[in-house]
Scaffold this active site. Structure first.
Site, PDB file in Angstrom:
ATOM      1  N   LYS A 154       0.888  -1.176   0.000  1.00 45.65           N
ATOM      2  CA  LYS A 154       0.000   0.000   0.000  1.00 45.65           C
ATOM      3  C   LYS A 154       0.920   1.219   0.000  1.00 45.65           C
ATOM      4  O   LYS A 154       1.405   1.660   1.043  1.00 45.65           O
ATOM      5  CB  LYS A 154      -0.878  -0.018   1.267  1.00 45.65           C
ATOM      6  N   THR A 191       5.959   8.662  12.812  1.00 45.69           N
ATOM      7  CA  THR A 191       5.881   7.991  14.113  1.00 45.69           C
ATOM      8  C   THR A 191       4.423   7.861  14.550  1.00 45.69           C
ATOM      9  O   THR A 191       4.024   6.823  15.103  1.00 45.69           O
ATOM     10  CB  THR A 191       6.719   8.790  15.138  1.00 45.69           C
ATOM     11  N   THR A 231       1.708   7.464  12.718  1.00 49.82           N
ATOM     12  CA  THR A 231       1.064   6.341  12.029  1.00 49.82           C
ATOM     13  C   THR A 231       1.626   5.012  12.533  1.00 49.82           C
ATOM     14  O   THR A 231       0.892   4.037  12.706  1.00 49.82           O
ATOM     15  CB  THR A 231       1.248   6.460  10.501  1.00 49.82           C
ATOM     16  N   GLU A 276       9.842   1.894  10.419  1.00 49.49           N
ATOM     17  CA  GLU A 276      10.876   2.890  10.112  1.00 49.49           C
ATOM     18  C   GLU A 276      10.163   4.227  10.140  1.00 49.49           C
ATOM     19  O   GLU A 276       9.349   4.509   9.252  1.00 49.49           O
ATOM     20  CB  GLU A 276      11.463   2.655   8.713  1.00 49.49           C
ATOM     21  N   CYS A 283      13.896  11.181   5.994  1.00 48.46           N
ATOM     22  CA  CYS A 283      13.699  10.749   7.389  1.00 48.46           C
ATOM     23  C   CYS A 283      14.904  11.093   8.249  1.00 48.46           C
ATOM     24  O   CYS A 283      14.758  11.512   9.389  1.00 48.46           O
ATOM     25  CB  CYS A 283      13.411   9.260   7.439  1.00 48.46           C
ATOM     26  N   GLU A 323       9.582  16.981  14.040  1.00 46.28           N
ATOM     27  CA  GLU A 323      10.057  16.702  12.690  1.00 46.28           C
ATOM     28  C   GLU A 323       9.269  17.582  11.723  1.00 46.28           C
ATOM     29  O   GLU A 323       8.049  17.441  11.595  1.00 46.28           O
ATOM     30  CB  GLU A 323       9.818  15.231  12.337  1.00 46.28           C
TER      31      GLU A 323
HETATM   32  P1  NAD Z   1       2.539   8.901   6.934  1.00 42.76           P
HETATM   33  O1  NAD Z   1       2.687   8.223   8.256  1.00 42.76           O
HETATM   34  O2  NAD Z   1       1.557   9.983   6.811  1.00 42.76           O
HETATM   35  O3  NAD Z   1       2.146   7.833   5.820  1.00 42.76           O
HETATM   36  C1  NAD Z   1       2.964   6.707   5.575  1.00 42.76           C
HETATM   37  C2  NAD Z   1       2.096   5.609   5.005  1.00 42.76           C
HETATM   38  O4  NAD Z   1       1.158   5.204   6.000  1.00 42.76           O
HETATM   39  C3  NAD Z   1       1.274   6.027   3.778  1.00 42.76           C
HETATM   40  O5  NAD Z   1       1.234   4.965   2.864  1.00 42.76           O
HETATM   41  C4  NAD Z   1      -0.095   6.273   4.372  1.00 42.76           C
HETATM   42  O6  NAD Z   1      -1.135   6.094   3.449  1.00 42.76           O
HETATM   43  C5  NAD Z   1      -0.145   5.199   5.445  1.00 42.76           C
HETATM   44  N1  NAD Z   1      -1.099   5.450   6.537  1.00 42.76           N
HETATM   45  C6  NAD Z   1      -1.502   6.650   7.031  1.00 42.76           C
HETATM   46  N2  NAD Z   1      -2.408   6.453   8.035  1.00 42.76           N
HETATM   47  C7  NAD Z   1      -2.555   5.117   8.176  1.00 42.76           C
HETATM   48  C8  NAD Z   1      -3.329   4.282   9.039  1.00 42.76           C
HETATM   49  N3  NAD Z   1      -4.141   4.799   9.959  1.00 42.76           N
HETATM   50  N4  NAD Z   1      -3.223   2.940   8.923  1.00 42.76           N
HETATM   51  C9  NAD Z   1      -2.401   2.398   7.998  1.00 42.76           C
HETATM   52  N5  NAD Z   1      -1.652   3.133   7.138  1.00 42.76           N
HETATM   53  C10 NAD Z   1      -1.722   4.474   7.225  1.00 42.76           C
HETATM   54  O7  NAD Z   1       4.012   9.370   6.521  1.00 42.76           O
HETATM   55  P2  NAD Z   1       4.427  10.132   5.177  1.00 42.76           P
HETATM   56  O8  NAD Z   1       3.995  11.553   5.306  1.00 42.76           O
HETATM   57  O9  NAD Z   1       4.025   9.353   3.995  1.00 42.76           O
HETATM   58  O10 NAD Z   1       6.014  10.051   5.250  1.00 42.76           O
HETATM   59  C11 NAD Z   1       6.775  10.937   5.979  1.00 42.76           C
HETATM   60  C12 NAD Z   1       7.249  10.280   7.254  1.00 42.76           C
HETATM   61  O11 NAD Z   1       7.949   9.076   6.918  1.00 42.76           O
HETATM   62  C13 NAD Z   1       8.238  11.117   8.019  1.00 42.76           C
HETATM   63  O12 NAD Z   1       7.937  11.039   9.386  1.00 42.76           O
HETATM   64  C14 NAD Z   1       9.573  10.442   7.731  1.00 42.76           C
HETATM   65  O13 NAD Z   1      10.563  10.650   8.708  1.00 42.76           O
HETATM   66  C15 NAD Z   1       9.158   9.017   7.643  1.00 42.76           C
HETATM   67  N6  NAD Z   1      10.155   8.215   6.905  1.00 42.76           N
HETATM   68  C16 NAD Z   1      10.938   7.356   7.604  1.00 42.76           C
HETATM   69  C17 NAD Z   1      11.935   6.613   6.948  1.00 42.76           C
HETATM   70  C18 NAD Z   1      12.841   5.674   7.718  1.00 42.76           C
HETATM   71  O14 NAD Z   1      13.527   4.863   7.095  1.00 42.76           O
HETATM   72  N7  NAD Z   1      12.878   5.744   9.039  1.00 42.76           N
HETATM   73  C19 NAD Z   1      12.091   6.749   5.576  1.00 42.76           C
HETATM   74  C20 NAD Z   1      11.255   7.639   4.876  1.00 42.76           C
HETATM   75  C21 NAD Z   1      10.291   8.366   5.563  1.00 42.76           C
END
Ligand code: NAD
Length: 502
Positions: free
Chosen positions: A194, A249, A251, A270, A305, A405
């Site tokens: 997804k 974090t 989510t 992650e 990230c 963040e």
């Molecule tokens: P997000 O948490 O908004 O979304 C990530 C994914 O989760 C998306 O596919 C989204 O559709 C899904 N999602 C959202 N709500 C959900 C729910 N209730 N249940 C299941 N899935 C759900 O994050 P984002 O805005 O897409 O990405 C940015 C974040 O990702 C930042 O915090 C960044 O630091 C982190 N990130 C971490 C790494 C790492 O390796 N640690 C790498 C890249 C990004």
């Protein structure tokens, strides 16, 4: 905007205009519409224009995809395939991604505004390497025969988990998806991906290319859709054995709750970061350190990230550092059309995200931090979700801009006097993804590596690494490691087989 594409000397904008898109969900080896016909617009953040409409899956589509993945698991069409045959599929899969790198790079640029040069030189090569690396791991994962009493033989066998739900982020759409699906598939699992609804065009192609490479249909399915709907349905599904997640974090916490409310599936996370870059007074090369600091926060418009968003600078260096940092940032990161190969700073991934980041900038000013530069959209790009590189100084550790963040091109600078103070400041965060230390003193470097609470510590560099490097966070930055062979173990479980020989 003049660049040679594969088909001759055409601009990337011309190529983008001619690009055709697959828009369905990819289930059981075919593109299908969402069960209720729902769609999701892909909006180009550089222009605000709709690129195309994608099928937007819901719970019924997750059900279809998990059923398909489970059927593939049950009949063993992938997990029972000889390792060498699965390796051959992976090799072809990587080659197909490499062959189509230019079109895939364009999808990244159109859907989340990534500069085409970054997509071509970072995202695509690293995606190919990820697939190749995990393909090469397939027959290197071994069980164990343990030392035990003479009258018994004990074997530890490693088996895949079953159906893995992968939920990925938008900042490196293909690469973040590949970090999940490649080890999951290499370990022999079936997968339902997804992708983020903000950058769903390119991950969709991965499943198609896997099947084109000889991967059996049903083993790798992709359901685009909203996180709160399709993502949540996947996380709550009783037929999913593991969720592998990259995202925020907040989510990540919800996913652990969903696992607890359903079948106690494994959840590997992650998540976010607020990584410190620490500049000691004995740093080896001031100019290199400053340029690396600039790149460490402003690459990918800060949407990384492990972005080095907290600059911890020794008091004696501060004035010189701020001046050099501003000069370098303005020279290296000029906003422009992401389809122009000369552009180093594209828009943020969406207008809504840009507005959120601007909200943090306002908050910083209200809290009393001083905006050294930036914090505005460039005048020549009024329709795009742009924000110029931004630096806050006179920041205190309690300010929200120093703690949260921001996930945009916004750095904060704090000063310290002693090594102990630098470590305390660096660790004063809920996050622990990465950190860097700039020093010429090897003993200091080792002391600080031990003291810093982060999954990755870079000495006199930032962001470097390869596939052998486990990547992941301490504290609320996550509970797992991507990349490296050790990551394969997270997609497997052990079975102990005990033979009584007496
Ligand atoms: P997000 O948490 O908004 O979304 C990530 C994914 O989760 C998306 O596919 C989204 O559709 C899904 N999602 C959202 N709500 C959900 C729910 N209730 N249940 C299941 N899935 C759900 O994050 P984002 O805005 O897409 O990405 C940015 C974040 O990702 C930042 O915090 C960044 O630091 C982190 N990130 C971490 C790494 C790492 O390796 N640690 C790498 C890249 C990004």
């Amino acid at each position: 905007m003049t660049t040679a594409g594969a088909g001759g000397f055409v601009s990337w904008a011309e190529r983008a205009a001619k690009l055709t898109f697959q828009t369905g969900l990819y289930i059981d080896g075919a593109y299908v519409a969402a069960a209720d016909g729902a769609t999701l617009p892909v909006v180009n953040p550089a222009t605000g224009k709709v690129v195309c409409q994608l099928a937007c899956g819901g719970a019924a589509d997750i059900e279809r995809a998990v059923t398909s993945a489970r059927a593939a698991w049950d009949d063993g069409r992938w997990r029972r395939m000889a390792p060498r045959d699965r390796m051959a599929v992976f090799a072809r899969f990587a080659q197909l991604v490499e062959d189509q790198a230019e079109d895939l790079a364009l999808l990244e640029t159109l859907s989340m505004g990534k500069p085409i040069t970054d997509a071509l030189t970072i995202d695509l090569p690293e995606t190919v390497v990820t697939i190749r690396y995990f393909g090469e791991c397939i027959d290197k994962v071994a069980g164990q025969v343990t030392q035990t009493v003479h009258e018994a033989t004990h074997m530890v066998i490693r088996e895949p988990l079953g159906v893995v739900g992968a939920i990925s982020a938008w900042n490196y759409p293909l690469l973040m998806a590949a970090w999940k699906i490649a080890p999951a598939l290499a370990a022999g699992n079936s997968v339902v991906l997804k992708p983020s609804e903000r950058a769903a065009l390119s991950p969709l192609k991965l499943a198609e290319l896997f099947v084109e490479a000889g991967g059996p249909p049903g083993v790798f399915n992709v359901v685009n859709g909203l996180g709160a709907v399709a993502g949540e349905a996947l996380a709550l599904h009783e037929g999913v054995d593991k969720i592998s997640f990259t995202g925020s974090t907040a989510t990540g916490k919800r996913l652990m709750i969903s696992a607890g409310r359903s079948n106690l599936k494994r959840v590997s996370l992650e998540t976010g970061g607020k990584s410190p870059q620490i500049f000691m007074p004995d740093l080896p090369d001031f100019d290199v350190a400053v340029e690396t600091a600039v790149r460490g926060i402003f690459d990918n418009a800060g949407q990384v990230c492990n972005a080095g968003s907290r600059l911890l600078v020794h008091e004696d260096l501060k004035d010189r550092f701020v001046e050099a940092f501003e000069q370098k940032a303005k020279a290296l990161y000029v906003s422009g059309d992401p389809l122009d190969p000369a552009t180093s700073l594209g828009p943020l991934s969406s207008h809504a995200h840009r507005d959120q980041v601007l909200g943090w900038v306002r908050r910083g000013v209200e809290e009393g931090a001083r905006l050294a530069f930036g914090g505005e959209g460039p005048a020549n790009n009024p329709d795009g979700a742009y924000l110029t590189p931004t630096l806050f100084v006179d920041v205190t550790p309690d300010m929200a801009v120093a703690r949260e963040e921001i996930f945009g091109p916004v750095a904060v600078l704090l000063t310290f006097r002693t090594e102990e103070e630098a470590i305390a400041l660096a660790n004063d965060t809920i996050y622990g993804l990465a950190a860097s230390v700039w020093t010429s003193d090897v003993k200091r470097a080792h002391r600080m590596i031990k003291a810093l609470q982060a999954g990755v510590v870079w000495i006199n560099c930032f962001g470097d690494g390869d596939m052998t490097q486990p990547f992941g966070g301490y504290k609320q930055s996550g509970n797992t490691r991507d990349k490296s062979m050790a990551c394969m173990e997270g997609y497997m479980q052990s079975k102990s087989a005990w033979f009584n020989l007496s």
